[in-house]
Structures are given as structure tokens and as C-alpha cells.
Design an enzyme around this catalytic site. Structure first.
Site, mmCIF file in Angstrom:
data_model
loop_
_atom_site.group_PDB
_atom_site.id
_atom_site.type_symbol
_atom_site.label_atom_id
_atom_site.label_comp_id
_atom_site.label_asym_id
_atom_site.label_seq_id
_atom_site.Cartn_x
_atom_site.Cartn_y
_atom_site.Cartn_z
ATOM 1 N N TYR A 297 27.919 49.749 -14.747
ATOM 2 C CA TYR A 297 27.610 49.780 -15.800
ATOM 3 C C TYR A 297 27.169 49.407 -17.061
ATOM 4 O O TYR A 297 27.744 49.045 -17.904
ATOM 5 C CB TYR A 297 28.204 50.840 -16.282
ATOM 6 C CG TYR A 297 27.015 52.447 -17.110
ATOM 7 C CD1 TYR A 297 26.359 53.422 -16.667
ATOM 8 C CD2 TYR A 297 27.332 52.477 -18.589
ATOM 9 C CE1 TYR A 297 25.986 54.493 -17.435
ATOM 10 C CE2 TYR A 297 26.164 53.296 -18.964
ATOM 11 C CZ TYR A 297 25.647 54.531 -18.295
ATOM 12 O OH TYR A 297 25.268 55.276 -18.970
ATOM 13 N N TYR A 341 17.547 52.937 -16.446
ATOM 14 C CA TYR A 341 18.518 53.933 -17.584
ATOM 15 C C TYR A 341 18.539 55.186 -16.822
ATOM 16 O O TYR A 341 17.432 56.298 -17.111
ATOM 17 C CB TYR A 341 18.648 53.159 -18.520
ATOM 18 C CG TYR A 341 19.028 54.448 -19.519
ATOM 19 C CD1 TYR A 341 20.627 54.089 -19.637
ATOM 20 C CD2 TYR A 341 19.270 55.435 -20.252
ATOM 21 C CE1 TYR A 341 21.776 54.619 -20.689
ATOM 22 C CE2 TYR A 341 20.089 56.011 -20.909
ATOM 23 C CZ TYR A 341 21.329 55.810 -20.578
ATOM 24 O OH TYR A 341 22.329 56.302 -21.732
#
Ligand SMILES: [Zn+2]
Lengths: 407, 357
Positions: A297, A341
Site C-alpha cells: 500500500y 488511488y
């Protein structure tokens, strides 16, 4: 999930379908519509229809309720629906929830989804200036009067201490950004397709919150992503080769906060990700050396470094060099820095593509892929494997790889 | 808390008194002036306590989807302040004779038209469902004669103090212009004279302006029952650290139980006020109205071993460094908000930092 023993979920569920909308800065449609489109695309990918779905999982932050999604997507009765909290930390946990449901027979086909107009609608990067006096609001409230208001600033506080502790400069974060953008440049679905950057570009980009520069921060995106989870047996009969869920874990640390865990010992680690790492290694019986691709991430570059260290790919303080050496295929879709994102959900889809052999930056014969969810928050992770791969020889319950277990 | 100005429909030309500033006018002004300080409404009682239904209707009418205004911890939108005092269809109660006399006096002098010009609201505490509303209003000021685009007249400002369960919760200042439209414009009747309080346009302007100005102040601390003691300490210029009654562990932030042992028993110790910069950031982007980037925010490790986020003062933003010794100060950042901040003090012996990394 267990803090001390392998769990019994390994190999009992699989990701059978993935689907996303385009990734843009202005989708021009509602978050509900994005969610429905992503779910339909994922079901098509799996060769399933909405009528096959009996479970739905999303984020507490998502604005599309499971029931509304079901109504708009042609899904009928649901026997399982669930939501996971803590922002992007929910990503891999949605798959864990789905796997728990299908492994126990609570549901048979569960779709995980996340969709938002995070760029054209409410932008997380615009910061927080007030919170209600709930326990959750009060926790963040300690930061607000002093002007520590944005996700970048909360990460930067830890990043500064990391640099100080290991004698590094902000350029250490540049390798993560360059790697993500290099991969995005070759990914037609990526927002930054065809737009690689250099370390010089990184170092020359403007400050957002020192020590973070613009190119340390992921973009903001409109879009939706969905994943279809079912049993391995059913998945094997479907259109695509299954991505087996070898291990799935959630983790929260001691004295955990959401993005502002400033009060626990040290700011140079991610103890919540260490909880996830220990459990993934224990249950999968894999070690860092067995991982072919890592999708870590990357809302902000520094926490990619901390994750590599928590998972034991390298020693504390050495992750920047590890990334620079390109020793591990990392964020091969371009990451959230380069592709989109999507609160980590697009990274799970990339892990599936790697196992299918369809990544835009394919690692030959990728067998085991590590995926993680949001950092700085209570989080989650997955090890996904190609069907039939099994655990490597020589592993055992008593000798898991990775970092030493904490207390 | 928030001062605002919304220009409602008139544009004041300051000082444009001009002709007619005669004795009779001065006499009128003195008579008008005599109403200053007299009650406009007394012992008013809100027809309904603060309630979820009215909050919901308001939010729907305003298109306001702020989650703060729904759910179990809901507060009323601050800009509803006046709504809780309105008479509704059944009319007002408690309006004083003084206000009606003043109106009649202005009517009689030819200033029969009225327009709402602006309002200001101050919020002292949020209103929550169940709060019983009482209010008083006073005629705060009557202006000299002014000439505006609408015509010539006098501005009348009333101030309403609104109480929740007897405690002052906010004030609402309302200004109207009582005026005589210039003859050239008198094609129709002096334009409508709606109760200004009921003009949706006015309300929406209020809302926009209140929000704009609210942003110019620092975000407020988030205070609840579990941490109020900390802020009470700040108001007495003490920085209080919680100490577990079971295992004596010091803790920050404030919580109602101990993370080390689970004990709900606690007392406080006063921080000595010395500490070091454990980490810091420099905020550049995005800008926030209440702050002037770039500015530094520090994570301070107190000598007692706990940490808190605060501002580092006494050095430029680009000179803050990890390890700098700092000393506690209390600083008023606006008329209502005082914060514990930390001044760099190189004369302090550097305490040994707790742990590492
Ligand atoms: Zn204790």
C-alpha cells in the site's frame, strides 16, 4: 485470525473475478454507478451473473450500501454483508471477510467493492478541520488545533523520525515513487501511463508536508474496483484460473490510532502491519524469499519502506536501498502513486493479474503474491497464490519466516 | 464565536447624510437613540426543544449533508441558532413594546420600508436535541441617518441572547434598514416587507458567510467527557497528564482507562513543562485559512515520557529539529482558544529521549 497460531482459512477461498471502472479525475457519474459498473465487470470476468451473488463486503467509508448496490446491480437476496472500518486498512480485510463467509458456507459468491469520486468529490487530501466529540473524533482532535490536518502530515510525522533514526534524507523515499511510476508508465489502465519519473523529478517536486514532496503522495482518483470471492472448487469451474487465498489477516497494534499513532514506542515501524505479517507468514508457511511480487500500500512512499521492514524483506532502515536495488517486483500496476488511488483494492486486482499472467509488468511464473492494505491505520494483508502451488517444501509451523514474533 | 457580515440588499454609503440634517432630524435621532439598550423581546421560550426532526428539515432545506447533524451524537447546525426562537405560524410571543414603539416611530418619520441587511452569530456551545431554548433580545443600536441605494433611513441592530437549559449558547445580531425609498423608484409599493427571519435567501447567505469566517479560526479542540479535564487544566495554565490508579503508568492522550492494565482509576500529574522535539513536520500544502504556511507542527516528548502534538515556537519553521529542548507556554490563538505550545529553550539540559526509533 489469531495472534499466535496459524489459522484454518488457508486455501479455502479464491478470487475468481476482478473488475474496475476507468480511473479518472472526474468520473462524471455517481459513486453508486461506479460501484455497480465495477461489480458487473468483475462478475463478467469470473463468468458469473448478478444472480449468483449472495454476499457483499465493502468499506465503512463507502457511500454505497450493500443493499443499494444489490438493488442497482440486479443482485437478489443476500445471506452475508459486511463492512470493514479504518479507511484503506479495510482493503484486504474485505477479501478476508468474504473468504470467511465462503469457507464456512455462510455465502457462496461474495463480491468485495469500493467506489468513490475521491478526486472530483470529497478529497481526502484536503484535510480535516473538525470532528465530533465521539471517541473516534476526540482521538484525531488532539492534532487539529495545532494544524496537523492532513493525511500527508500524519505520515510525515513518522517519516521524519524514520529519517532521523537511520540518518537518511528525504531522497530515500524517491525510489518508491520512481518504481511505481515506472510500472505505471507501462500500464495502459494507469492514470500515469506513459509518464515515468526520475529521482531528480522526485527531489525537485515541491514540498507538501516536509519531509514529503508532491511525488511522495499518491494521486487522488475517481473510480471503482470489485473482486469476486468464492470457493476454490467453484472457482475452478469458472472462466479464469483462481487466485487462491493462501493467507488473510487483519492487524491492529498496541496503542493503535488511526494515522496518528504518535504515542507508542518508536515511530519507525508499523506494529499493526507486523501483526498482519506474522499471521500471513505463519498461516501461509511462506517466507519473504517465497514472495514473487509484493503489492504494498503506497498512499505515501515512506510507509512502503516500513512495510518491507515489517515483513522482513530487509532489515530496519535498509528498505530504501532494498527498493533501489530492485530486488523484488513491487507495485507492478504502478501502485496508488501511479495507477490509481482506489483505497488499495486495485492492488488486490493486480495481484490476481500476476497470478494469471496478465499483469502489464508480468513477473514470470508468479506463484505467491503479497498484498497489503492501508498503512498508519488498523490494516490487513493477503497472500494470494496460483492454484496448485501449495506451500514450499521445508516449511513448518515451528519455523515461519519473516520477522521475529512480537510479544 | 463567529462574526460575519452578509450584505442583504442594501449597500451603505457611509457618511452620506447630506441635506436634511436639520434640527427635526436630530431630534428624531435622539428619540430613536433612546431605544438603545431597551428590550426587544423578553423571556422568550423556544416553542420546541432542540430536536432531530427540525434539524433534519433544516438540513434537507439547506442541502447540508454534514454527518455531524445526524445520528446519536448529533448537534444542531450552528446556523439554526435563530430557528429555535422563531414563533412559527402561531406568531411571536414576548415581543416588547419598545421594539414596536421604535418601529412605529420610524414609520411615522417616513421610513416605512424595511429590509434585512445582515446578521452576525456567535456560537458558544453546540445545541443538542433535548436542549430547552430561552432567549432575550435587546435593541443594541440605532444608526444615524444613512443614505443607501435603497433609500435613506436608519439601521436598527438587535441582539438576541439564546440560552440552552439556562446557559448562554449563542448570540444572534440582526440588522435591518428602516428606510424611505427615493421617489424615483416608487413605481410600486415599497417592496415587500417579509419578516426577514423567514427569507430563505437570507438564511443561505448567513450559512455561507458563517462557514467562510469559521474557517479563518483554528480548528477547535475536540472535547468530550473523557478529555475535558485536560482542557480545564489548560484553562488554568496547567498541562495535566493522566496517571493510572492501578499501575501508575502515565498516559497521553486522555482516555478513561489504562492501556497497560485496564484500570479505570486515574488521577493527574501536572507536567513540569519541559520536553524535547521528538518529531516534527513543516506544513506547506494545502493551505488552511487559519494557518499561514509554511508552519511547523511538533510531536513533543515531555520530560515525564508522554508525547503530545503541539506547535514549536521561538524558532522559524525551518529551524525546528528533532531533539530540541522546549518549554511549555500557553498561547491565546484567538479570543476563545488557548493552547499549550512549546518554546525552544536551548538553556535547558536535554533530557534523555525515551527509547529509540
Ligand atoms: Zn494501569
Amino acid at each position: 485470525m489469531s495472534l499466535h497460531r496459524p489459522d484454518a482459512l488457508s486455501g479455502r477461498a479464491a478470487i475468481a473475478g476482478i473488475g474496475a471502472t476507468e480511473f479518472s479525475k472526474d468520473s462524471g457519474r455517481s459513486e453508486l454507478k461506479l460501484a455497480v459498473e465495477a461489480v458487473h465487470t468483475a462478475l463478467d470476468d469470473a463468468g458469473l451473473s448478478p444472480a449468483d451473488v449472495d454476499g457483499l463486503v465493502t468499506f465503512t467509508m463507502d457511500t454505497t450500501p450493500e443493499i443499494t448496490l444489490a438493488q442497482a446491480a440486479g443482485i437478489g437476496e443476500l445471506s452475508f454483508f459486511s463492512r470493514v472500518h479504518y479507511g484503506g486498512g479495510a482493503a484486504c480485510a474485505t477479501v478476508q471477510q468474504a473468504a470467511l463467509a465462503v469457507a464456512t458456507g455462510v455465502a457462496e459468491v461474495v463480491v468485495c467493492y469500493r467506489a468513490f469520486n475521491e478526486r472530483s468529490g470529497r478529497r481526502f487530501g484536503s484535510g480535516v478541520q473538525e470532528r465530533q466529540p465521539s471517541a473516534e473524533g476526540a482521538a484525531l482532535g488532539w492534532n487539529l488545533p495545532f494544524g496537523l490536518l492532513t493525511p500527508a502530515s500524519w505520515v510525515a510525522m513518522a517519516a521524519q523520525r524514520y529519517l532521523h533514526t537511520y540518518g537518511l534524507t528525504p531522497e530515500a523515499f524517491g525510489h518508491v515513487a520512481v518504481t511505481g511510476r515506472r510500472h505505471a508508465a507501462r500500464n495502459p489502465a494507469a492514470y500515469f501511463h506513459g509518464k515515468p519519473i526520475t529521482l531528480d523529478d522526485h527531489a525537485a517536486s515541491r514540498w507538501i508536508v516536509e519531509p514529503l514532496r508532491l511525488l511522495d503522495c499518491c494521486q487522488e482518483t475517481d473510480g471503482g474496483q470489485a473482486l469476486v470471492v468464492t470457493t476454490p472448487e467453484r472457482a475452478r469451474d469458472l472462466r479464469r484460473p483462481p487466485a487462491l487465498i493462501t493467507a488473510a489477516a487483519q492487524g491492529a497494534g498496541r496503542a493503535q490510532e488511526q494515522m496518528t499513532s504518535f504515542y507508542r514506542d518508536g515511530l519507525t515501524g508499523l506494529p499493526e502491519m507486523n501483526v498482519v505479517a506474522r499471521q500471513l507468514w505463519r498461516t501461509s508457511r511462506l517466507t519473504p524469499a517465497d514472495i514473487d511480487v509484493a503489492i504494498l500500500y503506497d498512499h505515501f512512499t515512506p510507509f512502503v519502506l516500513l512495510q518491507l521492514e515489517e515483513f522482513g524483506f530487509c532489515a530496519p532502515g535498509e528498505a530504501a536501498d532494498f527498493v533501489a536495488a530492485d530486488a523484488l517486483p513491487l507495485n507492478t500496476h504502478g501502485g496508488q502513486l501511479g495507477e490509481a488511488y482506489l483505497h488499495g483494492m486495485n492492488g488486490i486486482a493486480e495481484a490476481v493479474r500476476q497470478l494469471r499472467g496478465t499483469s502489464p509488468n508480468q513477473t514470470p511464473d508468479a506463484t505467491h503474491v503479497l498484498v497489503t492494505a492501508g498503512t498508519g491505520v488498523p490494516t490487513s494483508g493477503l497472500v494470494l497464490s496460483r492454484d496448485g502451488a501449495g506451500a514450499p517444501d521445508g516449511s513448518s509451523d515451528s519455523a515461519p519466516g519473516g520477522p521475529p514474533d512480537g510479544p | 464565536m463567529t462574526a460575519m457580515t452578509a450584505t442583504g440588499g442594501s449597500e451603505e454609503r457611509a457618511g452620506a447624510g447630506g441635506a436634511g440634517e436639520g434640527t427635526a432630524t436630530r431630534g428624531l435621532y435622539e428619540r430613536l437613540k433612546a431605544y438603545e439598550g431597551r428590550p426587544a423581546a423578553t423571556a422568550g421560550v423556544g416553542k420546541d426543544p432542540v430536536n432531530a426532526a427540525m434539524i433534519r428539515h433544516w438540513c434537507e432545506a439547506m442541502g447540508d449533508v454534514n454527518p455531524a447533524y445526524e445520528g446519536p451524537d448529533a448537534i444542531a447546525p450552528p446556523t439554526m441558532l435563530q430557528a429555535w426562537t422563531m414563533g412559527g405560524l402561531s406568531g411571536h410571543q414576548g415581543r416588547s413594546g419598545a421594539y414596536d414603539e421604535l418601529s412605529a416611530l420610524l414609520d411615522g418619520a417616513g421610513y416605512a420600508a424595511v429590509v434585512a441587511t445582515d446578521c452576525e452569530q456567535e456560537y458558544l456551545r453546540p445545541l443538542r436535541p433535548g436542549d430547552q431554548i430561552t432567549f432575550d433580545a435587546v435593541i443594541e443600536s440605532v444608526s444615524e441617518r444613512k443614505t443607501t441605494k435603497l433609500g435613506t433611513g436608519h439601521f436598527v441592530t438587535t441582539r438576541m441572547d439564546i440560552r440552552a437549559n439556562g446557559e448562554l449558547a449563542g448570540t444572534h445580531r440582526f440588522r435591518i434598514l428602516k428606510y424611505a425609498p427615493p421617489p424615483a423608484r416608487r413605481k410600486g409599493p415599497p417592496t415587500a416587507q417579509p419578516q426577514p427571519q423567514s427569507q430563505p435567501q437570507m438564511q443561505s447567505q448567513m450559512r455561507v458567510q458563517v462557514q467562510a469566517l469559521a474557517k479563518a479560526r483554528r480548528p477547535r479542540p475536540v472535547i468530550n467527557r473523557d478529555n475535558a479535564g485536560f482542557w480545564e487544566g489548560v484553562s488554568r495554565h496547567t498541562l495535566l497528564i493522566q496517571r493510572c490508579g492501578g499501575c501508575r503508568t502515565l498516559r497521553f492522550p486522555w482516555l478513561p482507562g489504562c492501556q497497560a492494565c485496564g484500570s479505570p482509576e486515574w488521577d493527574t500529574v501536572e507536567a513540569s513543562g519541559t520536553g524535547t522535539v521528538y518529531s516534527y513536520v513543516v506544513m506547506h500544502h494545502p493551505p488552511f485559512p487559519a494557518f499561514d504556511p509554511p508552519y511547523a507542527v511538533g510531536l513533543i516528548e515531555l520530560a515525564e515520557g508522554v508525547r503530545m502534538v503541539s506547535n514549536v515556537i521561538g524558532v522559524p519553521y525551518d529551524k525546528v529539529r528533532i531533539g530540541m529542548p522546549v518549554r511549555l507556554e500557553f498561547r491565546c490563538v484567538d479570543e476563545e482558544l488557548e493552547l499549550p505550545v512549546f518554546r525552544v529553550d536551548e538553556t535547558l539540559q536535554r533530557p534523555v529521549s525515551r527509547g529509540e526509533g
